[in-house]
Each structure stands twice: as C-alpha cells, then as structure tokens.
Motif scaffolding. Structure first.
Motif, PDB file in Angstrom:
ATOM      1  N   UNK A 197     -30.291  -0.295 -59.582  1.00 11.64           N
ATOM      2  CA  UNK A 197     -30.327   1.012 -58.693  1.00 11.64           C
ATOM      3  C   UNK A 197     -31.485   1.775 -58.564  1.00 11.64           C
ATOM      4  N   UNK A 198     -32.431   1.754 -59.704  1.00 11.66           N
ATOM      5  CA  UNK A 198     -33.654   2.586 -59.619  1.00 11.66           C
ATOM      6  C   UNK A 198     -34.787   1.638 -58.621  1.00 11.66           C
ATOM      7  N   UNK A 199     -34.480   0.553 -58.670  1.00 13.67           N
ATOM      8  CA  UNK A 199     -35.355  -0.507 -57.783  1.00 13.67           C
ATOM      9  C   UNK A 199     -35.179  -0.121 -56.420  1.00 13.67           C
ATOM     10  N   UNK A 200     -33.744  -0.157 -56.015  1.00 13.71           N
ATOM     11  CA  UNK A 200     -33.270   0.067 -54.764  1.00 13.71           C
ATOM     12  C   UNK A 200     -33.651   1.424 -54.165  1.00 13.71           C
ATOM     13  N   UNK A 201     -33.309   2.467 -55.055  1.00 11.94           N
ATOM     14  CA  UNK A 201     -33.654   3.789 -54.711  1.00 11.94           C
ATOM     15  C   UNK A 201     -34.943   4.131 -54.372  1.00 11.94           C
ATOM     16  N   UNK A 202     -36.113   3.372 -54.635  1.00  7.77           N
ATOM     17  CA  UNK A 202     -37.405   3.803 -54.394  1.00  7.77           C
ATOM     18  C   UNK A 202     -37.624   3.751 -52.708  1.00  7.77           C
ATOM     19  N   UNK A 203     -36.734   2.995 -52.119  1.00  9.79           N
ATOM     20  CA  UNK A 203     -36.856   2.843 -50.693  1.00  9.79           C
ATOM     21  C   UNK A 203     -36.090   3.766 -49.726  1.00  9.79           C
ATOM     22  N   UNK A 204     -35.421   4.711 -50.381  1.00  9.81           N
ATOM     23  CA  UNK A 204     -34.533   5.753 -49.957  1.00  9.81           C
ATOM     24  C   UNK A 204     -33.682   5.267 -48.828  1.00  9.81           C
ATOM     25  N   UNK A 205     -32.703   4.342 -49.096  1.00 13.05           N
ATOM     26  CA  UNK A 205     -31.931   3.814 -48.024  1.00 13.05           C
ATOM     27  C   UNK A 205     -30.712   4.662 -47.703  1.00 13.05           C
ATOM     28  N   UNK A 206     -30.746   4.894 -46.531  1.00  7.28           N
ATOM     29  CA  UNK A 206     -29.697   6.137 -45.882  1.00  7.28           C
ATOM     30  C   UNK A 206     -28.297   5.641 -46.146  1.00  7.28           C
ATOM     31  N   UNK A 207     -27.863   4.417 -45.609  1.00  4.15           N
ATOM     32  CA  UNK A 207     -26.398   3.967 -45.913  1.00  4.15           C
ATOM     33  C   UNK A 207     -26.169   3.523 -47.122  1.00  4.15           C
ATOM     34  N   UNK A 208     -25.139   4.416 -47.548  1.00  8.76           N
ATOM     35  CA  UNK A 208     -24.712   4.292 -48.796  1.00  8.76           C
ATOM     36  C   UNK A 208     -24.280   2.968 -49.246  1.00  8.76           C
ATOM     37  N   UNK A 209     -22.950   2.231 -48.467  1.00 12.30           N
ATOM     38  CA  UNK A 209     -22.352   1.417 -48.713  1.00 12.30           C
ATOM     39  C   UNK A 209     -23.458   0.167 -48.720  1.00 12.30           C
ATOM     40  N   UNK A 210     -24.493   0.065 -47.874  1.00 12.07           N
ATOM     41  CA  UNK A 210     -25.493  -0.916 -48.075  1.00 12.07           C
ATOM     42  C   UNK A 210     -26.192  -0.854 -49.161  1.00 12.07           C
ATOM     43  N   UNK A 211     -26.476   0.157 -49.577  1.00  7.45           N
ATOM     44  CA  UNK A 211     -27.218   0.680 -50.565  1.00  7.45           C
ATOM     45  C   UNK A 211     -26.562   0.019 -52.029  1.00  7.45           C
ATOM     46  N   UNK A 212     -25.381   0.263 -52.167  1.00  8.86           N
ATOM     47  CA  UNK A 212     -24.415  -0.159 -53.179  1.00  8.86           C
ATOM     48  C   UNK A 212     -24.420  -1.643 -53.285  1.00  8.86           C
ATOM     49  N   UNK A 213     -24.318  -2.333 -51.954  1.00  2.27           N
ATOM     50  CA  UNK A 213     -24.474  -3.676 -51.946  1.00  2.27           C
ATOM     51  C   UNK A 213     -25.526  -4.508 -52.453  1.00  2.27           C
ATOM     52  N   UNK A 214     -26.766  -3.916 -52.132  1.00  6.78           N
ATOM     53  CA  UNK A 214     -28.041  -4.250 -52.672  1.00  6.78           C
ATOM     54  C   UNK A 214     -28.297  -4.037 -54.042  1.00  6.78           C
TER      55      UNK A 214
END
Length: 820
Positions: free
Chosen positions: A259-276
């Motif tokens: 989660x911290x690795x993906x949150x570095x890029x401030x992804x706006x779409x929450x479902x896609x962020x959770x998928x990654x």
C-alpha cells in the motif's frame, strides 16, 4: 461487468513522513511529568542550592550573578498561578517567545514596575541556566534550541551527571570530544537533559528523534545530530533494533508495504488503487524487495498514474484503442533534466531504453488477473479485461540485441583509455596526500607551498588544538578542504583498482569487509594464496576470488587507512539500497570518518568521485562529450580482458557469479581485429578439412545457371545483390531492401519516388491514416537512404585511383545469350 465507482483519494503522507511516524510510534519520547521533587521546592530551598564561593575566590562574581538572576526569575514566576515552578513557567509568556530572548525584557519591565532591583540580561541568562541545571524548570526543546547557551554543556556535565559525561568522553575519544563537532554534540545532549530531565543513561531513542524534529522546526544546524546519537548508541543505551544513526533517517524509510509503495504516486481512483495494492500483495511472496519496488513503479507511475494524468476520470482497465496507443507512444520517451553551468535546468526528451520490459510488466499484469479470475471470480473477475498489449509488441530478441550492442560499444570505447584513467587516479591520490601532509605541518594562519601551489592555512575550527585544521586558501582565494579532497581522491583510486581487479558489482564492493579477506594453503606446494570472499548479492550466490599481488596492495592500503588508533577496523552499519534494510555492524573496508563518526562510503560518493576523476583526465567519447564511467563498466572490462587473455568463458562465468553463460558472453566485447583473425583461421581449417572434390571445375550447365542468376537480378532502379541460389527474403520490397544497389542513371526516378512519397505522407497526415503513415515513412527512409548511397559513391569515385584491375567481362570464359 460492474464498473468501479470513482472516488477521489485523500492526499496521503509521503513515504518519508509515514516511515518517520512509524518510528515515533515504535520509539516514543519520554513523557513530560506534571511535577517532580526539584520543581516543588520553595524559593529559599532553591536559592540555598546555589552556593556562592568565598570572597575573592575564583568564580565569585559569576556565581553571584547566577544567584541574583535566579532569585529575580523565581520572584517573577511567583506572580503567575501554579503549584510548582514548572506550572508557573508554563503559565508565563516566556515559553511562547519565538526568538527565545524576549523573556528578559518581561522580567526587567516587571522589576521596574514592582520596585524590585532591576537585573541585567546577563544575570537573568545565568540565573535561568542555573535553574535549568538544578532541574527546577524544564523548558521545551524548541525554546532551548533557539536560545543558545555556551555554558549549558559544562553546567550539565558538572552538576547534573558527571559520571554520564565521563563515559561519553571515553567513548568519543579526546580529539573528537574537544573538537567543534564534539562541542555541538555535547550541547545536544545537554538540551535533551534540560528538557526531559534525568541523566545521560535515561535518554531514549524517542528523545533523540524528538530533538531532531525540533532542530528541523527551528531550522538549526544539524551537524551534531548524528554524532551525539552515535555516542549514546555506543554506550549501549538503545535496543538492538534502533536505527544505527540519525544522519539519513529522514530519507531512508526502510521497506514499505504494498500500500505504501502504491501510495507514493497519489492515484486518484480508489478502486484501481486497491487493485494494484492487492496485486502487489499477491506477487510479494515470490519477489525480492527490489523487484517489488520496480513492479510498483511500473504499474503505479508508468502505467496508471500516466493514464490518470492524460485521461482524467479514467476508471477501467479496459482501455480504448486510441488510449492504449497514446500511452504506448508516451512510454517510448522519457523526460530528462540537466543543469547548465549558469544554474538553469533544461528538460529534454530521450528514448526510453526500458520500453519493452515495461510493456512486458504491464502485459503480465493483465494476464495474471485474467488467470486469477478463473480461480477466484469474486475477487478478480470484474478486472479481467482484454490486454491492450499484443504478444508481438514484447519481443525481447531485438531489445536484447540492442542492449548487448550498446554494452559492447561502451566497452570498446573505454578499454583503450583505461590505463590513462588508472594513472590519473594514482597521481591525484598522491598529490592530495602531499597537500594534506603539508597543511598539517604548517602553523595556523601561515603559508606553505606544495607541488608548485601556495596555500594559506586557515585558523582552526576546533577548540582544543589551533593548528589541527586542514582548511586552506589557494592563490585565487578559494577555500579548500584538503582533508576532504584527499579522501575523495583516495576512494576514487581505491574504487577503480578494486573494481578493475575483481570485476565485482558496486554493491558487492561496498559490502566487502575485513572478514572477506581470507587465505588458502595449496595442498601440493604449501603456498599461501590470498582470497577475497564476495558476499551474496544479486544472484544470492557466494563466491571466492583469487587476489593478485597488485590487488593485495590495494586491499592493504584500504585496511591501513580505515584502522583506528587501537589497530582494529571499526564496526559500521551500512544501508542496503536494494533491499532497504540496515545490515548488521561489520568491519567494512569502504568506510570513512564524517563528522566524528565512522560511516560507510555510499555508492553515490563513489560515482561522484569517478566523475571528478574523469574531469581531470579530459577524456571524451565519440560525440565529443566528456567520457563517463559507471562502476559496472569495470565489470565488463574485467570480463573482456580476462577472456582475451585466455581465461575460458565458463571460468569467467564462475568468477563473475553469473547463472547463465550467455550473460557472461554478453559482457565480452569482440574487437574487429580479433574477429578478422579468427575468421581467417576458420577458413584455413575449413579448406584443410573439406574434400578436394568440392574444388573441381564447374560444368557448362552449372556455369550457365550461375550467369543467368545475375542477369535476372536487373531491376528498374538498380541491381539486386542477393547471393547466388537464394530467393528474395524481403518480399520484393526493393526500395527498403539493403541488398538493392541503385544505379546513377536512375537517380531522377528515385527523386520522383521520394517526392511522390512526401506528397502521400502529407495526404495521410491530413486524412489521419496512421497505419498508412508508418508504411510511407519506412518507404521514404528507404528512398532517402538510396539517394544518400548514390551521393556517397559519387564522392568516393572522385578520389578513385585506377589500378588496372580487369573487369568481370574480361575474366569470364563463358557467356549466355537470352533467347527471345
């Protein structure tokens, strides 16, 4: 398929902020108690502790001023509510003073209005220091850092904890303890004791982290931050899992969760962020941390964050063809930044060499989800969509060939100039050592001449020895740290020698320790052979290298340099940049003293040292730009030199630690002279082995067929140069075929074809025929290539010397006549 709901993500803290918050939770600072015995004493009891020496004794006036100042402060605090002196201190306006000096004026003004004796600022400062030392008042760290005090170190050491400071002095050593950096470190410890109370052995990791945060808030110099922490750590006050130092704690966050690795890029779409995040969590078990980090960067930054930037509101992995095509086109290039000599930064686009691997990663992401959807439809089924990347787009054969060609070109370009680089590194190290020895022998403020240069030694920045400084001014007035220059010159020389003699990776070199140097006794002759043990690195394979006499001299120089006064190599903890973890303390060979503490030499320092070394050589590449050496270039040079010197490739594979022989051979750069000699030897061997019947005189039918083949290769714009007995492998696309040899008489036809292609390209761009446009560009490149080929032949024929060589028609013994 259910379309995921778009949700705007709340801005998340950065990686460093999140990691620092976790450390503060794991290592909390000591709490501030509401009261303690010293702050509950009465005014008379406190003043009774301040004993003034007898008259005419040394320090009488100083202690008298401290007592008068302390009495004035206590009387002023009595005007504020509270059950203890600390409560009254918090109730008064002094703690809120941002500059830390306005509280003097408050007390002086109160003295005048209350008909009390007016105190001077010096007496009030001395009195406040006395109350802090006696633990009557505990100001905040912010207030203590802003309000500088020269005597707080001596007062705390003498009256608060003499034993603790004596232990610290033994750990630090006399030179560092009396130096300026040691002076600042003692001040940091004194301020922590003043704000938190207790003794030196009561200080915790959380107290140090809180002090570091207070320094950042006050924008104070942080040069002592790491040193005082190292002293306390060496005393054994901290738990084993505490950070080794505070120097780089703000930029070294350690291993991050998916989660911290993906949150570095401030992804706006929450479902896609959770998928990654879920995808990374599934892949985490089978990947090391470096691979997981690269995977998160590819999917989070290069893929989805780029799509959100150029296609706002996108919420599905099912990409439209035009969206996928635009993303692939953007992925082909990257934006580089370069700082010019005047300080301005320019941005320019360059081809992305990792384009194919990035496409492969995204394609694997789509295919993995499609496969997992069959096993777990409820979790992955809604995300199983067609992959926008075709299999033909991720062909690695061409990518690998290009990468191998670039690698070999770098090796061929750098191999001839390696001796010059070695001589320059050795010369720089010797000259820097001579300058350092000269500045140490010169008196402070005096001039000295070394290697034809005149320097003026600066006054000392240390408190004990006025001649201990190594800072000098050259003839132009430039301030030079000769100690730092000598260190950079030595480590650049050591890195070049270590890498070229061993062929190891840079992380393997930096992880080499004194324990890595071993020896082996040959069972036949009894000779002792020195060996260097390489710790597992990229391939998790440990290996042992034979140390040559030249390499042994380099290792000996490094060991002699890093030893301390006791003869032992200090233990330091290095940070693994790949795995993002701290290694246990080891006697590393590549370490240096920075700010009074022993720290490992970083990879960035090695690269900067190599760049400084290359500037002195003045070497340039084929384009005229300054030549750059990367640490990995020495590994390729080592393999090339070893194989050319006769080392079997499979032995070179073991020495380098490669799992595949093809990887080793990819490092080996074949030179043209070597290829020509090998080809000549091959032809000679082949002729000796082939039967003599193959060299017979051809029959009439064979000769007629041979001549007819060349007569049939005549084309409208030239001649086809394909070999005898072969068919056209380019499907008769002659204009783009490299086998077509154009004729000078057909140049007008080629010009007409080129102009026609230009008109068709304009039409295709206007009508939006993208597929036709790519084909036309390819044909245009072929036509321009043929025209350039004709121009080169004209220029070359202008300088041709006739040697009287017979033409083909003069040496042919048979001809054929075409039948109508």
């Amino acid at each position: 398929m259910t379309v995921p709901r778009v949700a705007i993500a709340v801005p998340r803290p950065t990686t460093a902020q999140a990691a620092h918050g976790e450390r503060r939770e794991k290592y909390p600072a000591r709490s501030h108690p509401e009261t303690w015995p010293a702050t509950e004493r009465s005014r008379d009891q406190v003043l009774a502790l301040i004993r003034v020496p007898p008259t005419h004794a040394e320090g009488h006036h100083t202690w008298g001023a401290r007592k008068r100042g302390a009495e004035a402060i206590l009387r002023w605090l009595e005007t504020f509510p509270g059950a203890s002196w600390q409560d009254r201190w918090l109730a008064c306006p002094a703690p809120g003073q941002q500059d830390g000096s306005g509280w003097h004026d408050e007390i002086i003004e109160w003295s005048r209005t209350g008909m009390h004796r007016v105190s001077r600022k010096t007496e009030l400062s001395a009195g406040m220091l006395t109350l802090i030392t006696l633990d009557v008042i505990r100001p905040s760290l912010d207030w203590l850092i802003i309000r500088r005090s020269r005597r707080i170190r001596e007062m705390m050491a003498e009256f608060r904890d003499p034993k603790g400071y004596a232990d610290l002095a033994e750990v630090a050593g006399p030179d560092v303890w009396t130096s300026r950096i040691g002076y600042d470190a003692r001040g940091a410890i004194a301020r922590i004791l003043a704000a938190k109370g207790g003794t030196v052995r009561d200080i915790t990791v959380g107290d140090c982290l809180e002090f570091r945060d207070a320094q950042k808030r006050s924008q104070s110099s942080a040069r002592s931050t790491s040193l005082f922490y190292s002293w306390l750590r060496d005393l054994g006050l901290f738990p084993p899992d505490a950070p080794p130092n505070l120097r780089h704690i703000s930029v070294r966050a350690g291993q991050l969760s998916p989660a911290q690795l993906i949150d570095r890029y401030q992804i706006q779409n929450e479902p896609v962020r959770d998928l990654l995040v879920s995808y990374l969590a599934e892949r985490q078990v089978s990947l090391d941390y470096t691979s997981l980090d690269d995977l998160s960067r590819c999917l989070g930054l290069n893929f989805w964050a780029d799509l959100e930037k150029h296609h706002p509101g996108i919420d599905s992995l099912h990409l439209a063809p035009e969206t996928a095509a635009a993303w692939k086109q953007r992925l082909r290039t990257k934006v580089d930044r370069r700082r010019l000599p005047d300080g301005t930064v320019i941005e320019y686009e360059s081809p992305r060499l990792s384009f194919v691997p990035l496409l492969t990663t995204v394609r694997a992401f789509y295919l993995d989800i499609a496969q997992w959807a069959a096993d777990d439809p409820s979790r992955w089924g809604q995300w199983a969509v067609p992959c926008p990347i075709r299999e033909a787009e991720v062909n690695h054969k061409k990518y690998n060939r290009q990468q191998k060609a670039r690698s070999r070109e770098r090796t061929r370009e750098r191999m001839p100039v390696l001796p010059l680089l070695i001589r320059t590194a050795n010369q720089r190290a010797e000259e820097a050592k001579a300058r350092l020895e000269a500045v140490r022998e010169a008196p402070a403020g005096g001039s000295f001449t070394v290697l034809g240069e005149t320097f003026t030694k600066s006054t000392s920045s240390r408190w004990a020895d006025p001649n201990s400084t190594t800072i000098a001014y050259d003839a132009t007035g430039r301030r030079r740290h000769l100690d730092s220059e000598e260190g950079r010159a030595f480590w650049s020389w050591a890195a070049v020698e270590f890498l070229r003699h061993s062929g190891v990776r840079i992380e393997e070199m930096l992880e080499s320790s004194h324990h890595s140097i071993t020896q082996y006794k040959l069972p036949t002759t009894g000779e002792i052979v020195p060996l260097l043990q390489i710790a597992p690195s990229k391939t998790d394979e440990e290996r042992v290298l034979l140390v040559s006499p030249e390499f042994a001299d380099v290792l000996s120089a490094i060991v002699c340099r890093v030893r301390d006064h006791s003869g032992a190599i200090p233990l330091v903890s290095a940070y693994d940049q790949q795995e993002k973890v701290w290694n246990p303390p080891m006697p590393l060979l590549f370490q240096s003293t920075v700010g009074g503490e022993n720290l490992p030499v970083s990879a960035a320092t090695i690269r900067r040292s190599l760049n400084d070394l290359l500037k002195d050589t003045g070497l340039t590449d084929s384009t005229g730009k300054p030549l750059r050496y990367q640490p990995h270039d020495f590994r390729r040079l080592f393999v090339t030199d070893a194989i050319m010197s006769g080392l079997p490739p499979h032995i070179a594979q073991v020495v380098c630690g490669h799992q595949n022989l093809n990887t080793t051979m990819g490092y080996f750069a074949i030179y043209p002279a070597e290829a020509i000699e090998a080809h000549h030897a091959f032809i000679a061997r082949r002729r000796a082995l082939r039967p003599s019947e193959e060299y017979r005189t051809p029959t009439s039918e064979e000769w007629d067929a041979f001549l007819a083949h060349f007569e049939k290769r005549k084309l409208s714009v030239g001649t086809c140069a394909r070999a005898f007995g072969t068919d056209c492998i380019h499907e008769h696309a002659c204009l783009r075929c490299p086998m077509l040899r154009p004729e000078h008489a057909q140049r007008p036809r080629l010009v007409e074809i080129r102009d026609n292609l230009l008109d068709r390209i304009v039409e295709a761009e206007r009508e939006g025929w993208l597929g036709e446009l790519e084909k036309l560009h390819n044909r245009l490149a072929g036509a321009e290539n043929k025209l350039a080929q004709l121009d080169e032949e004209v220029a070359r024929q202008a300088n041709v010397v006739d040697l009287g060589m017979p033409s083909f028609s003069q040496i042919a013994v048979r001809t054929t006549i075409d039948q109508p």
